[in-house]
Design an enzyme around this catalytic site. Structure first.
Site, PDB file in Angstrom:
ATOM      1  N   LYS A  88     -24.528   2.503 124.916  1.00 29.56           N
ATOM      2  CA  LYS A  88     -23.021   1.614 124.241  1.00 29.56           C
ATOM      3  C   LYS A  88     -22.514   2.902 123.271  1.00 29.56           C
ATOM      4  CE  LYS A  88     -19.559  -0.881 123.620  1.00 29.56           C
ATOM      5  NZ  LYS A  88     -18.791  -1.091 124.851  1.00 29.56           N
TER       6      LYS A  88
ATOM      7  N   ASP B 131     -31.302 -10.220 133.741  1.00 27.45           N
ATOM      8  CA  ASP B 131     -30.725 -11.702 134.006  1.00 27.45           C
ATOM      9  C   ASP B 131     -29.686 -11.601 135.269  1.00 27.45           C
ATOM     10  OD1 ASP B 131     -32.832 -12.220 132.787  1.00 27.45           O
ATOM     11  OD2 ASP B 131     -31.573 -13.926 132.230  1.00 27.45           O
TER      12      ASP B 131
ATOM     13  N   TYR C 199     -35.198  -5.038 119.324  1.00 30.33           N
ATOM     14  CA  TYR C 199     -36.093  -5.900 118.890  1.00 30.33           C
ATOM     15  C   TYR C 199     -37.842  -5.973 118.328  1.00 30.33           C
ATOM     16  CZ  TYR C 199     -35.244  -8.511 123.875  1.00 30.33           C
ATOM     17  OH  TYR C 199     -34.383  -9.191 124.206  1.00 30.33           O
TER      18      TYR C 199
ATOM     19  N   ASP D 112     -20.847  -1.800 129.161  1.00 37.75           N
ATOM     20  CA  ASP D 112     -19.990  -3.663 129.279  1.00 37.75           C
ATOM     21  C   ASP D 112     -19.785  -3.157 130.505  1.00 37.75           C
ATOM     22  OD1 ASP D 112     -19.002  -0.826 128.373  1.00 37.75           O
ATOM     23  OD2 ASP D 112     -16.928  -2.320 127.141  1.00 37.75           O
TER      24      ASP D 112
HETATM   25  C1  IPM Z   1     -37.287 -11.009 129.189  1.00 37.50           C
HETATM   26  C2  IPM Z   1     -37.153 -12.083 128.412  1.00 37.50           C
HETATM   27  C3  IPM Z   1     -38.233 -12.183 126.984  1.00 37.50           C
HETATM   28  C4  IPM Z   1     -36.856 -10.986 126.627  1.00 37.50           C
HETATM   29  C5  IPM Z   1     -38.099 -12.838 125.848  1.00 37.50           C
HETATM   30  C6  IPM Z   1     -38.773 -14.589 126.398  1.00 37.50           C
HETATM   31  C7  IPM Z   1     -38.901 -12.700 124.620  1.00 37.50           C
HETATM   32  O1  IPM Z   1     -35.615 -12.924 128.000  1.00 37.50           O
HETATM   33  O2  IPM Z   1     -38.807 -10.962 129.233  1.00 37.50           O
HETATM   34  O3  IPM Z   1     -36.600 -10.870 129.766  1.00 37.50           O
HETATM   35  O4  IPM Z   1     -36.181 -11.210 125.703  1.00 37.50           O
HETATM   36  O5  IPM Z   1     -37.402 -10.139 126.100  1.00 37.50           O
HETATM   37 MG    MG Z   2     -34.974 -11.975 129.402  1.00 36.52          MG
END
Ligand code: IPM
Ligand code: MG
Length: 341
Positions: A179, A239, A137, A211
């Site tokens: 990984k 997620d 990031y 994975d």
């Molecule tokens: C999260 C989101 C953010 C990330 C985005 C909106 C930058 O997906 O907080 O998980 O990737 O960290």
């Molecule tokens: Mg996210």
């Protein structure tokens, strides 16, 4: 006086932030809440997704509550154009919020709302501890001739401090996800986490490749305690883990740094531009984030627990927003939770 900076942001952000403010007013009429711009709305107003003034106001607050940033209006592949997400990354980096806590605990009333079978998810109570200010990031990125690159960098210090958080929050076991069969940063991660584990002899440590972790998260979610991982893997796995609770509209998060710095509290879901303005957003992840703010940002454990149980009771009474297959709207959901508080 407790000072909270509220960042409604984009899409459904302003709607769910209004609901959160109603909840906060109910908890303590003396919260001093000020709204500021971040994300796409800030790009429109100032040209930048996060201004220095807003970052400074956040630094001086007791806690920062954020709803969501981003939307199709600002989507671009132009590397020089400002992006709403940079506002969020700027806050995380600017406030030194290296530890992202994402608890996944399906509400008992929602055990049949997940696409996964009840007997798989029953008993799930895990915490994703995601490193938040390093890795790909924030590494060097760019374009060269006809190619593009992103780089992942982790230092020993960055890994050590997030691993400490992981062990501190674990009841009995830390599963470190990497990984290491491919990435050098992952091999360093594994070494450093092993070292930190020695300082916590009462907790177990195991390692999973990312994975394989993605698979086990759906095949045996209830056996996880703390999942400790780097920025990018944590983004993806959280997620995935959200679906254990029935909907990504349920998952709250806390981002914290060194003691004394304000934390940032936000739902894991995004700005849901497809339903923005329709009044159909699910505010429960936002309410959960308010609870995390009360607990980890403001040291108000009892009120945090009261918010969480009000949400659980509303769900037990049958509250279901569209993302959970029901027809309750944002207003209904807000009433249902407030009346259980
Ligand atoms: C999260 C989101 C953010 C990330 C985005 C909106 C930058 O997906 O907080 O998980 O990737 O960290
Ligand atoms: Mg996210």
């Amino acid at each position: 006086m407790t000072r909270i900076i509220a960042l409604p942001g984009d899409g459904i952000g302003p709607e769910i932030m209004a609901a959160a403010r109603e909840l906060l007013d109910r908890i303590d009429a003396d919260f001093e809440i000020e709204e500021r711009l971040v994300g796409g709305v800030s790009i429109d107003a100032t040209g930048s997704p996060l201004t220095d003034e807003v970052l400074e106001d956040c630094r001086n607050a007791d806690a920062v509550l954020l709803a969501a940033v981003g939307g199709p209006k600002w989507d671009t592949t132009d590397p020089d154009a400002p992006r709403p997400e940079q506002g969020l990354l700027g806050l995380r980096k600017g406030l030194g919020l290296y530890a992202n806590l994402r608890p996944v605990r399906p509400s008992p009333a929602l055990l049949d709302a997940s696409p996964l079978k009840r007997d798989r998810i029953e008993g799930t109570d895990l915490l994703v501890v995601r490193e938040l200010t390093g890795g790909v990031y924030f590494g060097d990125r760019g374009r060269r001739d006809d190619s593009a690159y992103d780089t992942t960098v982790y230092s020993v210090g960055e890994i050590e401090r997030i691993a400490e958080v992981g062990f501190r929050f674990a009841r009995e076991r830390v599963t470190s996800v990497d990984k290491a069969n491919i990435l050098e940063t992952s091999r360093l991660w594994r070494e450093v986490v092993e070292g930190v584990a020695k300082r916590h002899p009462d907790k177990q440590l195991d390692h999973l490749l990312v994975d394989n972790a993605a698979m086990q998260l759906v095949s045996r979610p209830s056996s996880f305690d703390v999942i400790l991982t780097e920025n990018m893997f944590g983004d993806i796995l959280s997620d995935e883990a959200a679906m254990l609770t029935g909907s990504i509209g349920m998952l709250p998060s806390a981002s914290v740094g060194e003691p004394g710095t304000p934390g940032l509290f936000e739902p894991v879901h995004g700005s849901a531009p497809d339903i923005a303005g329709t009044g159909r957003a699910n505010p429960l992840a936002m309410f959960g984030s308010v609870a995390m703010m009360l607990r980890y940002g403001l040291g108000r454990q009892d009120e945090a627990a009261a918010v969480e149980s009000a949400v659980d009771r509303a769900l037990a009474d049958g509250l279901r927003t569209a993302d959970l297959g029901g027809d309750a709207n944002l207003e209904d959901a807000t009433r249902a939770v407030l009346s259980n508080l």
